[in-house]
Design a protein around this motif. Structure first.
Motif, mmCIF file in Angstrom:
data_model
loop_
_atom_site.group_PDB
_atom_site.id
_atom_site.type_symbol
_atom_site.label_atom_id
_atom_site.label_comp_id
_atom_site.label_asym_id
_atom_site.label_seq_id
_atom_site.Cartn_x
_atom_site.Cartn_y
_atom_site.Cartn_z
ATOM 1 N N PHE A 1 0.854 -1.191 0.000
ATOM 2 C CA PHE A 1 0.000 0.000 0.000
ATOM 3 C C PHE A 1 0.887 1.238 0.000
ATOM 4 C CE2 PHE A 1 0.626 -1.256 4.409
ATOM 5 C CZ PHE A 1 0.971 -0.073 5.053
ATOM 6 N N SER A 2 0.309 2.352 -0.407
ATOM 7 C CA SER A 2 1.051 3.614 -0.457
ATOM 8 C C SER A 2 0.117 4.778 -0.143
ATOM 9 C CB SER A 2 1.687 3.814 -1.838
ATOM 10 O OG SER A 2 0.690 3.831 -2.843
ATOM 11 N N VAL A 3 0.733 5.901 0.203
ATOM 12 C CA VAL A 3 -0.014 7.101 0.572
ATOM 13 C C VAL A 3 0.529 8.299 -0.200
ATOM 14 C CG1 VAL A 3 -0.546 8.733 2.432
ATOM 15 C CG2 VAL A 3 -0.561 6.269 2.889
ATOM 16 N N CYS A 4 -0.364 9.040 -0.818
ATOM 17 C CA CYS A 4 -0.008 10.315 -1.442
ATOM 18 C C CYS A 4 -0.526 11.458 -0.591
ATOM 19 C CB CYS A 4 -0.616 10.434 -2.832
ATOM 20 S SG CYS A 4 0.147 9.399 -4.081
ATOM 21 N N THR A 5 0.372 12.365 -0.207
ATOM 22 C CA THR A 5 -0.038 13.642 0.360
ATOM 23 C C THR A 5 0.024 14.655 -0.787
ATOM 24 O OG1 THR A 5 2.227 14.193 1.029
ATOM 25 C CG2 THR A 5 0.864 12.981 2.610
ATOM 26 N N ALA A 6 -0.118 15.922 -0.502
ATOM 27 C CA ALA A 6 -0.136 16.915 -1.580
ATOM 28 C C ALA A 6 1.138 16.872 -2.425
ATOM 29 C CB ALA A 6 -0.335 18.310 -0.994
ATOM 30 N N PHE A 7 2.288 16.648 -1.769
ATOM 31 C CA PHE A 7 3.553 16.720 -2.501
ATOM 32 C C PHE A 7 4.442 15.488 -2.351
ATOM 33 C CE2 PHE A 7 2.390 21.157 -1.478
ATOM 34 C CZ PHE A 7 2.222 21.625 -2.771
ATOM 35 N N ASP A 8 4.091 14.560 -1.470
ATOM 36 C CA ASP A 8 4.966 13.419 -1.205
ATOM 37 C C ASP A 8 4.252 12.093 -1.414
ATOM 38 O OD1 ASP A 8 7.350 14.859 -0.432
ATOM 39 O OD2 ASP A 8 6.307 15.399 1.416
ATOM 40 N N PHE A 9 5.075 11.045 -1.555
ATOM 41 C CA PHE A 9 4.588 9.699 -1.831
ATOM 42 C C PHE A 9 5.279 8.744 -0.863
ATOM 43 C CE2 PHE A 9 5.260 5.721 -4.361
ATOM 44 C CZ PHE A 9 3.921 5.330 -4.433
ATOM 45 N N TYR A 10 4.492 8.046 -0.040
ATOM 46 C CA TYR A 10 5.036 7.228 1.037
ATOM 47 C C TYR A 10 4.686 5.755 0.877
ATOM 48 C CZ TYR A 10 5.579 11.620 3.678
ATOM 49 O OH TYR A 10 5.926 12.888 4.106
ATOM 50 N N VAL A 11 5.626 4.909 1.273
ATOM 51 C CA VAL A 11 5.384 3.475 1.419
ATOM 52 C C VAL A 11 6.049 3.019 2.712
ATOM 53 C CG1 VAL A 11 5.280 3.023 -1.069
ATOM 54 C CG2 VAL A 11 7.477 2.857 0.117
ATOM 55 N N GLU A 12 5.635 1.847 3.204
ATOM 56 C CA GLU A 12 6.301 1.272 4.375
ATOM 57 C C GLU A 12 7.344 0.239 3.965
ATOM 58 O OE1 GLU A 12 3.084 1.881 7.998
ATOM 59 O OE2 GLU A 12 3.455 -0.151 7.245
ATOM 60 N N GLN A 13 7.146 -0.359 2.796
ATOM 61 C CA GLN A 13 8.108 -1.322 2.265
ATOM 62 C C GLN A 13 8.018 -1.295 0.744
ATOM 63 O OE1 GLN A 13 7.045 -5.429 3.165
ATOM 64 N NE2 GLN A 13 4.949 -4.816 3.614
ATOM 65 N N ILE A 14 9.024 -1.865 0.110
ATOM 66 C CA ILE A 14 9.071 -1.796 -1.353
ATOM 67 C C ILE A 14 9.699 -3.077 -1.899
ATOM 68 C CG2 ILE A 14 11.317 -0.629 -1.404
ATOM 69 C CD1 ILE A 14 10.201 1.118 -3.692
ATOM 70 N N ASN A 15 9.154 -3.569 -3.014
ATOM 71 C CA ASN A 15 9.724 -4.762 -3.647
ATOM 72 C C ASN A 15 10.209 -4.427 -5.054
ATOM 73 O OD1 ASN A 15 7.422 -4.749 -5.346
ATOM 74 N ND2 ASN A 15 6.320 -6.174 -4.010
ATOM 75 N N GLU A 16 10.803 -5.411 -5.735
ATOM 76 C CA GLU A 16 11.399 -5.177 -7.047
ATOM 77 C C GLU A 16 10.353 -4.743 -8.076
ATOM 78 O OE1 GLU A 16 14.569 -5.106 -7.955
ATOM 79 O OE2 GLU A 16 15.110 -5.442 -5.859
ATOM 80 N N TYR A 17 9.168 -5.352 -8.008
ATOM 81 C CA TYR A 17 8.095 -4.972 -8.931
ATOM 82 C C TYR A 17 7.748 -3.489 -8.773
ATOM 83 C CZ TYR A 17 3.178 -4.173 -10.157
ATOM 84 O OH TYR A 17 2.012 -3.635 -10.634
#
Length: 257
Positions: free
Chosen positions: A104-120
């Motif tokens: 899952f991910s979160v967009c704020t007005a200017f930023d993009f957040y994740v808690e973890q990330i994979n190769e895909y």
């Protein structure tokens, strides 16, 4: 009718099938911009993702981003209007996704957040010009949320059954954006028109997909791309050629200039 504002979708509209702005499209948008017409880019993308397109078009102005959740002045980054919500409104989904390993991910007005990330996701984010910030606990995020996205690649499911009281899911699939119920391109454009003192009859909107529908119906002249689904074309006022046939160029030449 003398149109004062043009609202343009990006993917499938301004960009061709290869994700490229053609010279004809650049010239047409630039011509509108320099003739005094307000050019508003209206997209599901963020400002960060849209910046290379603005630079290539050589325009600044107003951006409707995150499918209407955030409306921004591109030069100063001032927020004109937002349809946002608190991260706690999706807390139950976040907790479920953590337990079951769903991205899952979160967009704020200017930023993009994740808690973890994979190769895909690394490959996906690079493709769409996204620079994720890895956050150890997004439930502590204090910035307002513009868009929360679940990408259930393994079809784990279960999270889709979680009820959301005040938010809207953009689809029923395994990839979903969760946004404010009033966030769409038309509601954002309504705020832009109020600020600029322009009537809705004085705007042209061009788009190619269902997230453009409200915008096309709201505009004085709603133009569907030739590559749009047939039922979307039926609801538009007119249809131009496809994004691989310089549809934006042909639409602006016929209806604006």
């Amino acid at each position: 009718m003398k149109y004062k504002l043009v609202a343009l979708d990006v993917d499938g509209t301004l960009l061709n099938g290869n994700g490229v702005l053609t010279q004809k499209t650049i010239n047409a948008v630039n011509k509108a911009y320099h003739s005094g017409v307000e050019v508003v880019i209206s997209t599901g993308r963020s400002l960060q993702q849209t910046r290379p397109i603005l630079d290539e078009l050589e325009i600044e102005g107003i951006l409707v981003s995150h499918n209407g959740a955030t409306t921004i002045k591109t030069d100063s980054k001032d927020i004109i209007y937002e349809f946002s919500y608190d991260i706690q409104e999706v807390a139950e989904i976040i907790k479920y996704c953590r337990v079951h390993g769903i991205q899952f991910s979160v967009c704020t007005a200017f930023d993009f957040y994740v808690e973890q990330i994979n190769e895909y996701q690394i490959e996906l984010f690079e493709k769409f010009n996204l620079n994720p910030i890895i956050h150890k606990d997004l439930l502590t995020l204090t910035d307002k949320v513009m868009k929360f996205t679940v990408d259930d690649q393994e079809r784990v499911d279960g999270w889709r059954d979680i009820k959301l009281k005040q938010l809207r899911k953009t689809s029923d699939g395994f990839f979903q954006d969760i946004i404010h119920p009033n966030a769409h391109k038309a509601s954002a454009l309504e705020q832009v028109l109020y600020k600029l003192k322009i009537d809705r009859s004085e705007i042209i909107a061009i788009g190619d997909f269902y997230n453009d529908l409200e915008m096309l119906e709201f505009a004085g002249l709603g133009i569907a791309m030739g590559n749009a689904p047939e039922d979307l074309k039926e609801k538009a006022d007119v249809v131009t050629t496809s994004n691989n046939e310089d549809g934006v160029f042909h639409a602006l030449e016929e209806y604006l200039f």
